[in-house]
Design an enzyme around this catalytic site. Structure first.
Site, short mmCIF file in Angstrom:
data_model
loop_
_atom_site.label_atom_id
_atom_site.label_comp_id
_atom_site.label_asym_id
_atom_site.label_seq_id
_atom_site.Cartn_x
_atom_site.Cartn_y
_atom_site.Cartn_z
N ASP A 13 0.80 -1.29 0.13
CA ASP A 13 -0.03 -0.07 -0.14
C ASP A 13 0.85 1.36 0.01
O ASP A 13 0.37 2.37 0.47
CB ASP A 13 -0.97 0.20 1.30
CG ASP A 13 -1.60 -1.27 1.37
OD1 ASP A 13 -2.12 -1.63 0.22
OD2 ASP A 13 -2.45 -1.65 2.26
N GLY A 40 -4.32 -4.20 -4.05
CA GLY A 40 -5.18 -3.19 -4.28
C GLY A 40 -4.54 -2.04 -4.65
O GLY A 40 -3.84 -1.20 -3.89
N HIS A 41 -4.49 -1.52 -5.98
CA HIS A 41 -3.73 -0.55 -6.39
C HIS A 41 -4.63 0.47 -6.81
O HIS A 41 -5.24 0.50 -7.81
CB HIS A 41 -2.88 -1.30 -7.63
CG HIS A 41 -1.53 -1.89 -7.12
ND1 HIS A 41 -0.87 -2.47 -8.03
CD2 HIS A 41 -1.50 -2.38 -5.83
CE1 HIS A 41 0.10 -3.26 -7.32
NE2 HIS A 41 -0.36 -3.21 -6.01
N GLN A 223 2.46 -5.94 -3.14
CA GLN A 223 2.65 -5.87 -1.72
C GLN A 223 4.12 -5.28 -1.64
O GLN A 223 4.35 -4.43 -2.25
CB GLN A 223 3.11 -7.59 -1.28
CG GLN A 223 1.58 -8.36 -1.21
CD GLN A 223 1.17 -8.85 -2.63
OE1 GLN A 223 1.96 -9.40 -3.36
NE2 GLN A 223 -0.03 -8.52 -2.79
P1 IMO Z 1 -0.58 -4.15 -2.36
O1 IMO Z 1 -0.11 -4.62 -3.84
C1 IMO Z 1 -0.93 -4.53 1.97
C2 IMO Z 1 -0.96 -8.72 3.72
C3 IMO Z 1 -2.38 -9.16 4.15
C4 IMO Z 1 -1.78 -10.03 5.24
C5 IMO Z 1 -0.62 -10.72 4.57
C6 IMO Z 1 -1.00 -12.03 3.95
O2 IMO Z 1 -1.91 -3.18 -2.49
O3 IMO Z 1 0.49 -3.25 -1.69
P2 IMO Z 1 -2.18 -12.83 1.69
O4 IMO Z 1 -3.78 -12.59 1.48
O5 IMO Z 1 -1.34 -12.07 0.80
O6 IMO Z 1 -2.00 -14.14 2.00
O7 IMO Z 1 -2.23 -11.94 3.11
O8 IMO Z 1 -0.18 -9.59 3.58
N1 IMO Z 1 -0.96 -8.13 1.95
C7 IMO Z 1 -1.02 -6.55 1.77
N2 IMO Z 1 -1.10 -5.56 2.48
N3 IMO Z 1 -0.69 -4.30 0.64
C8 IMO Z 1 -1.01 -5.47 -0.33
O9 IMO Z 1 -0.83 -5.19 -1.41
C9 IMO Z 1 -1.20 -6.70 0.21
N4 IMO Z 1 -1.15 -8.00 -0.01
C10 IMO Z 1 -1.18 -8.84 1.11
O10 IMO Z 1 -3.12 -7.98 4.61
O11 IMO Z 1 -1.29 -9.20 6.25
MG MG Z 2 -2.95 -2.17 -1.47
#
Ligand code: IMO
Ligand code: MG
Length: 425
Positions: A13, A40-41, A223
Protein backbone atom coordinates in the site's frame (compact mmCIF):
# COMPACT_ATOMS: atom_id res chain seq x y z
CA UNK A 1 14.49 3.93 -18.68
CA UNK A 2 14.32 0.68 -20.63
CA UNK A 3 13.42 -1.93 -17.99
CA UNK A 4 12.46 -0.74 -14.54
CA UNK A 5 11.07 -2.76 -11.67
CA UNK A 6 8.79 -0.87 -9.28
CA UNK A 7 8.64 -2.54 -5.92
CA UNK A 8 6.89 -1.91 -2.62
CA UNK A 9 9.41 -0.92 0.04
CA UNK A 10 7.32 -1.42 3.18
CA UNK A 11 4.26 -3.53 4.07
CA UNK A 12 2.38 -2.84 0.86
CA UNK A 13 0.00 0.00 0.00
CA UNK A 14 2.86 2.41 -0.69
CA UNK A 15 1.14 3.99 -3.68
CA UNK A 16 2.64 1.76 -6.36
CA UNK A 17 -0.52 2.11 -8.46
CA UNK A 18 -0.28 5.87 -8.60
CA UNK A 19 3.44 5.93 -9.37
CA UNK A 20 3.02 3.38 -12.15
CA UNK A 21 -0.02 5.13 -13.60
CA UNK A 22 2.05 8.34 -13.75
CA UNK A 23 5.22 6.84 -15.16
CA UNK A 24 3.42 4.57 -17.63
CA UNK A 25 2.81 7.65 -19.80
CA UNK A 26 6.32 7.01 -21.10
CA UNK A 27 6.15 3.19 -21.08
CA UNK A 28 5.32 0.63 -23.74
CA UNK A 29 4.53 -2.24 -21.43
CA UNK A 30 3.60 -2.84 -17.79
CA UNK A 31 3.97 -6.35 -16.37
CA UNK A 32 2.55 -7.56 -13.04
CA UNK A 33 4.91 -10.22 -11.77
CA UNK A 34 3.82 -11.45 -8.32
CA UNK A 35 0.96 -11.79 -5.86
CA UNK A 36 -2.64 -11.94 -6.97
CA UNK A 37 -5.81 -10.05 -6.18
CA UNK A 38 -4.60 -9.51 -2.62
CA UNK A 39 -3.08 -6.38 -4.19
CA UNK A 40 -5.17 -3.24 -4.33
CA UNK A 41 -3.64 -0.55 -6.51
CA UNK A 42 -5.49 2.74 -6.43
CA UNK A 43 -5.22 5.25 -9.25
CA UNK A 44 -6.90 8.57 -9.77
CA UNK A 45 -6.69 9.72 -13.38
CA UNK A 46 -8.88 11.41 -16.01
CA UNK A 47 -10.96 8.20 -16.31
CA UNK A 48 -11.88 8.33 -12.62
CA UNK A 49 -10.80 6.56 -9.43
CA UNK A 50 -9.95 2.89 -9.77
CA UNK A 51 -8.82 0.10 -7.49
CA UNK A 52 -7.08 -2.55 -9.53
CA UNK A 53 -6.33 -5.95 -8.02
CA UNK A 54 -4.93 -7.87 -10.98
CA UNK A 55 -4.78 -5.68 -14.05
CA UNK A 56 -1.52 -3.70 -14.38
CA UNK A 57 -1.79 0.00 -13.59
CA UNK A 58 -0.74 0.91 -17.17
CA UNK A 59 -4.17 -0.04 -18.52
CA UNK A 60 -5.36 3.56 -18.72
CA UNK A 61 -3.09 4.28 -21.70
CA UNK A 62 -4.46 2.70 -24.86
CA UNK A 63 -0.98 2.19 -26.31
CA UNK A 64 0.56 0.46 -23.29
CA UNK A 65 0.55 -3.32 -23.45
CA UNK A 66 -0.43 -4.74 -20.05
CA UNK A 67 0.76 -8.18 -19.05
CA UNK A 68 -0.28 -10.38 -16.14
CA UNK A 69 2.92 -12.37 -15.84
CA UNK A 70 3.56 -16.00 -15.01
CA UNK A 71 4.40 -15.14 -11.40
CA UNK A 72 0.88 -13.95 -10.60
CA UNK A 73 -1.89 -16.18 -9.29
CA UNK A 74 -5.05 -15.36 -11.18
CA UNK A 75 -8.62 -15.63 -9.96
CA UNK A 76 -10.44 -15.57 -13.30
CA UNK A 77 -13.72 -14.43 -11.71
CA UNK A 78 -11.98 -11.38 -10.27
CA UNK A 79 -10.15 -10.71 -13.52
CA UNK A 80 -13.35 -10.83 -15.57
CA UNK A 81 -15.09 -8.51 -13.13
CA UNK A 82 -12.21 -6.08 -13.33
CA UNK A 83 -12.20 -6.15 -17.14
CA UNK A 84 -15.97 -5.58 -17.19
CA UNK A 85 -15.74 -2.65 -14.79
CA UNK A 86 -12.99 -0.98 -16.78
CA UNK A 87 -14.90 -1.44 -20.02
CA UNK A 88 -18.08 -0.05 -18.53
CA UNK A 89 -16.16 3.02 -17.51
CA UNK A 90 -14.70 3.51 -20.95
CA UNK A 91 -11.24 2.02 -20.48
CA UNK A 92 -9.94 -0.05 -23.37
CA UNK A 93 -8.77 -3.48 -22.18
CA UNK A 94 -7.80 -4.97 -25.54
CA UNK A 95 -4.15 -4.46 -24.69
CA UNK A 96 -4.33 -6.87 -21.76
CA UNK A 97 -2.66 -10.27 -21.97
CA UNK A 98 -2.39 -13.01 -19.36
CA UNK A 99 0.43 -15.51 -19.21
CA UNK A 100 -0.66 -19.06 -19.92
CA UNK A 101 1.86 -20.10 -17.26
CA UNK A 102 0.21 -18.12 -14.45
CA UNK A 103 -1.48 -20.30 -11.85
CA UNK A 104 -5.20 -20.20 -11.23
CA UNK A 105 -6.88 -19.44 -7.95
CA UNK A 106 -9.60 -22.07 -7.59
CA UNK A 107 -12.73 -21.96 -5.39
CA UNK A 108 -11.11 -24.36 -2.92
CA UNK A 109 -8.18 -21.96 -2.51
CA UNK A 110 -10.36 -19.08 -1.33
CA UNK A 111 -12.30 -21.45 0.89
CA UNK A 112 -9.16 -22.98 2.40
CA UNK A 113 -7.68 -19.52 3.00
CA UNK A 114 -10.73 -18.68 5.15
CA UNK A 115 -10.79 -22.03 6.95
CA UNK A 116 -7.05 -21.98 7.66
CA UNK A 117 -7.36 -18.48 9.10
CA UNK A 118 -10.22 -19.57 11.36
CA UNK A 119 -8.15 -22.52 12.52
CA UNK A 120 -5.23 -20.27 13.40
CA UNK A 121 -7.47 -18.41 15.85
CA UNK A 122 -5.39 -15.91 17.83
CA UNK A 123 -2.43 -16.57 15.56
CA UNK A 124 -4.33 -15.63 12.37
CA UNK A 125 -2.17 -13.90 9.77
CA UNK A 126 -4.92 -11.52 8.74
CA UNK A 127 -4.74 -12.58 5.10
CA UNK A 128 -6.94 -10.96 2.49
CA UNK A 129 -8.77 -14.32 2.24
CA UNK A 130 -8.39 -14.27 -1.52
CA UNK A 131 -6.87 -17.76 -1.67
CA UNK A 132 -3.38 -16.45 -2.39
CA UNK A 133 -1.48 -18.66 0.07
CA UNK A 134 -3.25 -21.93 -0.85
CA UNK A 135 -2.78 -21.20 -4.58
CA UNK A 136 0.97 -20.69 -4.19
CA UNK A 137 1.14 -23.83 -2.04
CA UNK A 138 -0.37 -25.82 -4.90
CA UNK A 139 1.97 -24.24 -7.41
CA UNK A 140 5.01 -25.38 -5.47
CA UNK A 141 3.42 -28.72 -4.56
CA UNK A 142 2.90 -29.31 -8.30
CA UNK A 143 -0.84 -29.65 -7.88
CA UNK A 144 -1.77 -26.31 -9.42
CA UNK A 145 -3.85 -25.60 -12.50
CA UNK A 146 -2.62 -22.95 -14.86
CA UNK A 147 -4.32 -20.28 -16.96
CA UNK A 148 -3.28 -22.12 -20.13
CA UNK A 149 -5.10 -25.23 -18.90
CA UNK A 150 -8.38 -23.34 -19.29
CA UNK A 151 -7.95 -23.71 -23.04
CA UNK A 152 -7.77 -27.49 -22.99
CA UNK A 153 -10.94 -29.04 -21.60
CA UNK A 154 -9.65 -32.61 -21.45
CA UNK A 155 -6.43 -31.77 -19.66
CA UNK A 156 -8.25 -29.38 -17.33
CA UNK A 157 -10.89 -31.94 -16.41
CA UNK A 158 -8.45 -34.72 -15.62
CA UNK A 159 -6.11 -32.47 -13.58
CA UNK A 160 -9.08 -31.02 -11.75
CA UNK A 161 -10.48 -34.43 -10.81
CA UNK A 162 -7.11 -35.54 -9.49
CA UNK A 163 -6.55 -32.41 -7.42
CA UNK A 164 -10.09 -32.08 -6.13
CA UNK A 165 -10.12 -35.59 -4.76
CA UNK A 166 -7.37 -34.46 -2.41
CA UNK A 167 -8.96 -31.07 -1.68
CA UNK A 168 -12.34 -32.57 -0.90
CA UNK A 169 -10.75 -35.09 1.43
CA UNK A 170 -9.08 -32.21 3.25
CA UNK A 171 -12.25 -30.12 3.36
CA UNK A 172 -14.48 -32.87 4.66
CA UNK A 173 -12.16 -34.60 7.11
CA UNK A 174 -10.05 -31.82 8.59
CA UNK A 175 -12.45 -28.90 8.28
CA UNK A 176 -15.78 -30.77 8.41
CA UNK A 177 -16.86 -28.70 5.43
CA UNK A 178 -19.10 -30.02 2.63
CA UNK A 179 -17.25 -31.20 -0.47
CA UNK A 180 -17.15 -29.01 -3.58
CA UNK A 181 -18.62 -30.36 -6.81
CA UNK A 182 -16.04 -31.07 -9.49
CA UNK A 183 -18.68 -30.61 -12.19
CA UNK A 184 -19.62 -27.15 -10.96
CA UNK A 185 -16.01 -25.98 -10.83
CA UNK A 186 -15.30 -27.51 -14.22
CA UNK A 187 -18.26 -25.78 -15.89
CA UNK A 188 -17.54 -22.45 -14.23
CA UNK A 189 -13.88 -22.48 -15.21
CA UNK A 190 -14.54 -23.58 -18.80
CA UNK A 191 -16.85 -20.59 -19.05
CA UNK A 192 -14.12 -18.32 -17.66
CA UNK A 193 -11.70 -19.80 -20.20
CA UNK A 194 -14.07 -19.05 -23.07
CA UNK A 195 -14.42 -15.44 -21.94
CA UNK A 196 -10.70 -14.91 -21.35
CA UNK A 197 -9.47 -16.85 -24.39
CA UNK A 198 -8.34 -13.79 -26.37
CA UNK A 199 -6.25 -12.50 -23.51
CA UNK A 200 -4.40 -15.76 -22.78
CA UNK A 201 -1.03 -16.29 -24.43
CA UNK A 202 2.62 -17.13 -23.93
CA UNK A 203 3.68 -13.66 -22.80
CA UNK A 204 7.41 -14.39 -22.89
CA UNK A 205 8.03 -13.48 -26.57
CA UNK A 206 6.00 -10.28 -26.16
CA UNK A 207 8.10 -9.12 -23.24
CA UNK A 208 11.42 -10.07 -24.80
CA UNK A 209 10.57 -8.54 -28.18
CA UNK A 210 9.56 -5.32 -26.50
CA UNK A 211 12.84 -5.18 -24.57
CA UNK A 212 14.81 -6.02 -27.72
CA UNK A 213 13.20 -3.05 -29.49
CA UNK A 214 14.53 -0.85 -26.70
CA UNK A 215 11.07 -0.06 -25.41
CA UNK A 216 10.31 0.92 -21.84
CA UNK A 217 8.99 -1.98 -19.82
CA UNK A 218 7.80 -1.49 -16.26
CA UNK A 219 7.59 -4.44 -13.91
CA UNK A 220 4.82 -3.74 -11.43
CA UNK A 221 5.32 -5.15 -7.97
CA UNK A 222 2.58 -6.05 -5.55
CA UNK A 223 2.78 -6.09 -1.73
CA UNK A 224 6.00 -4.87 -0.10
CA UNK A 225 9.45 -6.11 0.91
CA UNK A 226 8.54 -6.61 4.56
CA UNK A 227 5.82 -9.07 3.50
CA UNK A 228 8.33 -11.17 1.54
CA UNK A 229 8.15 -14.88 2.30
CA UNK A 230 11.90 -15.12 3.03
CA UNK A 231 12.72 -11.70 4.41
CA UNK A 232 9.48 -10.45 5.92
CA UNK A 233 8.21 -11.00 9.43
CA UNK A 234 7.61 -14.71 8.85
CA UNK A 235 5.03 -16.22 9.22
CA UNK A 236 3.16 -12.90 9.00
CA UNK A 237 4.01 -12.54 5.34
CA UNK A 238 2.42 -13.11 1.97
CA UNK A 239 3.03 -16.24 -0.10
CA UNK A 240 5.04 -14.86 -3.00
CA UNK A 241 8.05 -12.63 -3.21
CA UNK A 242 7.38 -8.93 -3.82
CA UNK A 243 11.10 -8.26 -4.34
CA UNK A 244 12.90 -7.12 -7.48
CA UNK A 245 14.47 -10.58 -7.77
CA UNK A 246 11.00 -11.97 -8.16
CA UNK A 247 10.34 -9.52 -11.01
CA UNK A 248 12.72 -11.55 -13.14
CA UNK A 249 11.14 -14.92 -12.29
CA UNK A 250 7.60 -13.66 -12.42
CA UNK A 251 7.97 -12.20 -15.90
CA UNK A 252 10.57 -14.49 -17.46
CA UNK A 253 13.47 -12.11 -17.96
CA UNK A 254 16.93 -12.59 -16.52
CA UNK A 255 18.31 -10.24 -13.86
CA UNK A 256 20.74 -8.73 -16.37
CA UNK A 257 17.83 -7.17 -18.25
CA UNK A 258 16.63 -5.01 -15.40
CA UNK A 259 18.13 -1.55 -15.64
CA UNK A 260 16.61 0.15 -12.65
CA UNK A 261 14.86 -0.82 -9.45
CA UNK A 262 12.60 1.87 -8.07
CA UNK A 263 11.37 1.35 -4.53
CA UNK A 264 8.08 2.94 -3.59
CA UNK A 265 7.79 4.11 0.02
CA UNK A 266 5.16 6.04 1.86
CA UNK A 267 6.38 9.02 3.91
CA UNK A 268 5.10 7.16 6.98
CA UNK A 269 4.45 3.46 7.61
CA UNK A 270 1.31 1.36 7.38
CA UNK A 271 0.56 -2.28 7.82
CA UNK A 272 -2.67 -4.22 7.42
CA UNK A 273 -3.11 -7.67 8.95
CA UNK A 274 -1.18 -9.19 11.84
CA UNK A 275 2.52 -9.20 12.65
CA UNK A 276 4.87 -6.78 14.38
CA UNK A 277 5.33 -3.20 13.24
CA UNK A 278 7.91 -1.45 15.43
CA UNK A 279 6.88 2.14 14.64
CA UNK A 280 3.13 1.56 14.98
CA UNK A 281 1.28 4.41 16.70
CA UNK A 282 -1.54 3.08 18.83
CA UNK A 283 -2.56 6.58 19.87
CA UNK A 284 -4.29 9.70 18.59
CA UNK A 285 -1.44 10.38 16.21
CA UNK A 286 -1.92 6.98 14.55
CA UNK A 287 -5.65 7.67 14.24
CA UNK A 288 -4.98 11.14 12.88
CA UNK A 289 -2.71 9.83 10.14
CA UNK A 290 -5.23 7.08 9.26
CA UNK A 291 -8.10 9.53 8.94
CA UNK A 292 -6.18 12.23 7.14
CA UNK A 293 -4.69 9.80 4.63
CA UNK A 294 -7.75 7.55 4.33
CA UNK A 295 -5.73 4.51 5.32
CA UNK A 296 -8.32 1.81 4.81
CA UNK A 297 -7.55 -1.30 2.77
CA UNK A 298 -8.34 -1.10 -0.96
CA UNK A 299 -8.94 -4.86 -1.02
CA UNK A 300 -10.57 -5.60 2.33
CA UNK A 301 -11.61 -2.19 3.69
CA UNK A 302 -9.76 -2.92 6.96
CA UNK A 303 -8.29 0.06 8.84
CA UNK A 304 -4.55 0.12 8.31
CA UNK A 305 -2.16 0.36 11.24
CA UNK A 306 -0.21 3.62 10.94
CA UNK A 307 3.14 4.74 12.27
CA UNK A 308 6.28 6.80 11.68
CA UNK A 309 8.69 6.04 8.86
CA UNK A 310 10.89 3.10 9.74
CA UNK A 311 14.47 3.71 8.60
CA UNK A 312 15.58 0.23 9.70
CA UNK A 313 12.96 -1.54 7.60
CA UNK A 314 13.74 0.94 4.82
CA UNK A 315 17.47 0.22 4.72
CA UNK A 316 16.77 -3.51 4.77
CA UNK A 317 14.30 -3.13 1.92
CA UNK A 318 16.74 -1.11 -0.20
CA UNK A 319 19.34 -3.84 0.26
CA UNK A 320 17.21 -6.89 -0.48
CA UNK A 321 15.76 -5.24 -3.59
CA UNK A 322 18.94 -3.62 -4.90
CA UNK A 323 17.03 -0.34 -5.28
CA UNK A 324 18.62 2.27 -7.50
CA UNK A 325 16.13 5.02 -6.58
CA UNK A 326 13.08 5.69 -4.48
CA UNK A 327 9.68 7.28 -5.03
CA UNK A 328 8.28 8.73 -1.80
CA UNK A 329 4.51 9.09 -1.68
CA UNK A 330 1.94 10.83 0.55
CA UNK A 331 4.42 13.46 1.74
CA UNK A 332 1.56 15.98 1.91
CA UNK A 333 0.01 14.05 4.81
CA UNK A 334 2.59 15.77 7.02
CA UNK A 335 1.57 19.30 5.93
CA UNK A 336 0.75 21.21 9.10
CA UNK A 337 2.66 18.87 11.43
CA UNK A 338 4.71 20.71 14.02
CA UNK A 339 7.28 17.94 14.04
CA UNK A 340 7.74 14.51 12.50
CA UNK A 341 9.47 11.51 13.99
CA UNK A 342 11.56 9.10 12.01
CA UNK A 343 12.94 5.81 13.27
CA UNK A 344 16.73 5.64 12.99
CA UNK A 345 17.34 2.37 14.82
CA UNK A 346 15.91 -0.20 17.20
CA UNK A 347 16.75 -0.99 20.80
CA UNK A 348 16.36 -4.68 21.38
CA UNK A 349 17.41 -6.64 24.46
CA UNK A 350 19.59 -3.71 25.54
CA UNK A 351 21.38 -3.34 22.19
CA UNK A 352 21.07 -0.72 19.48
CA UNK A 353 20.75 -2.01 15.94
CA UNK A 354 20.01 -0.69 12.47
CA UNK A 355 19.61 -4.19 11.03
CA UNK A 356 16.17 -5.68 10.62
CA UNK A 357 16.03 -8.84 12.76
CA UNK A 358 15.31 -12.29 11.33
CA UNK A 359 12.87 -13.59 13.90
CA UNK A 360 9.40 -12.24 14.24
CA UNK A 361 9.61 -12.50 18.05
CA UNK A 362 12.69 -10.26 17.98
CA UNK A 363 11.01 -7.70 15.73
CA UNK A 364 8.10 -7.66 18.18
CA UNK A 365 10.49 -6.72 21.02
CA UNK A 366 12.16 -3.88 19.09
CA UNK A 367 11.72 -0.40 20.51
CA UNK A 368 12.15 2.27 17.86
CA UNK A 369 14.70 5.02 18.44
CA UNK A 370 13.45 8.28 16.94
CA UNK A 371 14.92 11.47 15.61
CA UNK A 372 12.43 14.32 15.68
CA UNK A 373 12.48 16.67 12.72
CA UNK A 374 10.72 20.04 12.43
CA UNK A 375 7.59 20.01 10.29
CA UNK A 376 6.12 22.59 7.91
CA UNK A 377 2.96 24.66 7.69
CA UNK A 378 2.55 24.99 3.92
CA UNK A 379 0.29 22.90 1.70
CA UNK A 380 2.54 20.89 -0.60
CA UNK A 381 -0.04 19.11 -2.74
CA UNK A 382 0.13 21.45 -5.70
CA UNK A 383 3.82 22.28 -5.66
CA UNK A 384 5.37 21.28 -8.95
CA UNK A 385 8.99 22.20 -8.40
CA UNK A 386 11.19 20.63 -5.74
CA UNK A 387 12.82 23.97 -4.93
CA UNK A 388 9.46 25.39 -3.90
CA UNK A 389 8.97 22.77 -1.20
CA UNK A 390 9.38 24.03 2.37
CA UNK A 391 12.94 23.56 3.53
CA UNK A 392 11.82 21.24 6.33
CA UNK A 393 10.05 19.00 3.83
CA UNK A 394 13.21 18.83 1.74
CA UNK A 395 15.15 18.08 4.88
CA UNK A 396 12.76 15.24 5.77
CA UNK A 397 13.24 13.73 2.31
CA UNK A 398 17.03 14.05 2.56
CA UNK A 399 16.96 12.35 5.98
CA UNK A 400 15.08 9.39 4.53
CA UNK A 401 17.56 9.09 1.64
CA UNK A 402 20.46 9.11 4.08
CA UNK A 403 18.89 6.60 6.47
CA UNK A 404 17.90 4.02 3.91
CA UNK A 405 20.98 4.44 1.74
CA UNK A 406 19.20 5.26 -1.50
CA UNK A 407 18.23 8.53 -3.17
CA UNK A 408 14.65 9.65 -3.22
CA UNK A 409 14.25 10.73 -6.84
CA UNK A 410 10.48 11.22 -7.05
CA UNK A 411 7.94 12.73 -4.69
CA UNK A 412 4.23 12.20 -4.82
CA UNK A 413 1.79 14.50 -3.10
CA UNK A 414 -1.95 14.04 -3.49
CA UNK A 415 -3.74 11.27 -5.34
CA UNK A 416 -3.71 12.61 -8.91
CA UNK A 417 -1.49 11.40 -11.71
CA UNK A 418 0.17 14.78 -12.28
CA UNK A 419 0.90 15.40 -8.58
CA UNK A 420 4.43 14.16 -8.75
CA UNK A 421 7.75 15.97 -8.78
CA UNK A 422 11.31 15.01 -9.53
CA UNK A 423 14.01 15.50 -6.94
CA UNK A 424 17.12 16.99 -8.54
CA UNK A 425 20.18 14.86 -7.83
P1 IMO B 1 -0.56 -4.08 -2.38
O1 IMO B 1 -0.08 -4.61 -3.71
C1 IMO B 1 -0.92 -4.51 1.91
C2 IMO B 1 -1.02 -8.59 3.54
C3 IMO B 1 -2.31 -9.04 4.18
C4 IMO B 1 -1.78 -9.98 5.24
C5 IMO B 1 -0.61 -10.65 4.54
C6 IMO B 1 -0.93 -12.01 3.95
O2 IMO B 1 -1.83 -3.33 -2.43
O3 IMO B 1 0.54 -3.32 -1.71
P2 IMO B 1 -2.31 -12.71 1.80
O4 IMO B 1 -3.75 -12.47 1.43
O5 IMO B 1 -1.34 -12.12 0.83
O6 IMO B 1 -2.03 -14.14 2.09
O7 IMO B 1 -2.13 -11.93 3.21
O8 IMO B 1 -0.21 -9.76 3.50
N1 IMO B 1 -1.14 -8.08 2.14
C7 IMO B 1 -1.07 -6.79 1.80
N2 IMO B 1 -0.98 -5.69 2.58
N3 IMO B 1 -0.92 -4.39 0.58
C8 IMO B 1 -0.99 -5.48 -0.21
O9 IMO B 1 -0.88 -5.40 -1.53
C9 IMO B 1 -1.12 -6.76 0.40
N4 IMO B 1 -1.23 -8.01 -0.05
C10 IMO B 1 -1.22 -8.82 1.02
O10 IMO B 1 -3.02 -7.96 4.73
O11 IMO B 1 -1.26 -9.24 6.32
MG1 MG C 1 -2.97 -1.97 -1.61
Amino acid sequence: MPVVALVGGQWGDEGKGKVIDSLAAKAHMVVRYAGGDNAGHTTVNPHGTFRLHLIPSGIFYHDVRCVIGNGVVVNPAVLLREIAELRERGVDTRNLVVSDRAHLIMPYHTLLDKLEEQRRGQGAIGTTQRGIGPAFVDKVARTGLRVGDLLNATVFRSRLEEVMEQKNALLTSLYRHPAISVDDVYKQYMDFGAQLRWHITDTLPLIHDSIARGETVMLEGAQGALLDTDFGTYPYVTSSSPLAGSATLGSGIGPTLIDRVMGVFKAYATRVGSGPMPTELKDDMGDFIREKAGEYGATTGRPRRCGWFDGVGGKFSVRINGMTEVALTHLDIFDGFESIKICTGYMVDGNFTTDFPTRVETVARCEPVYEELPGWEERTEDISDFRQLPVNARNYVATISRLIGCNVSLLSMGPKREQMIEVPS
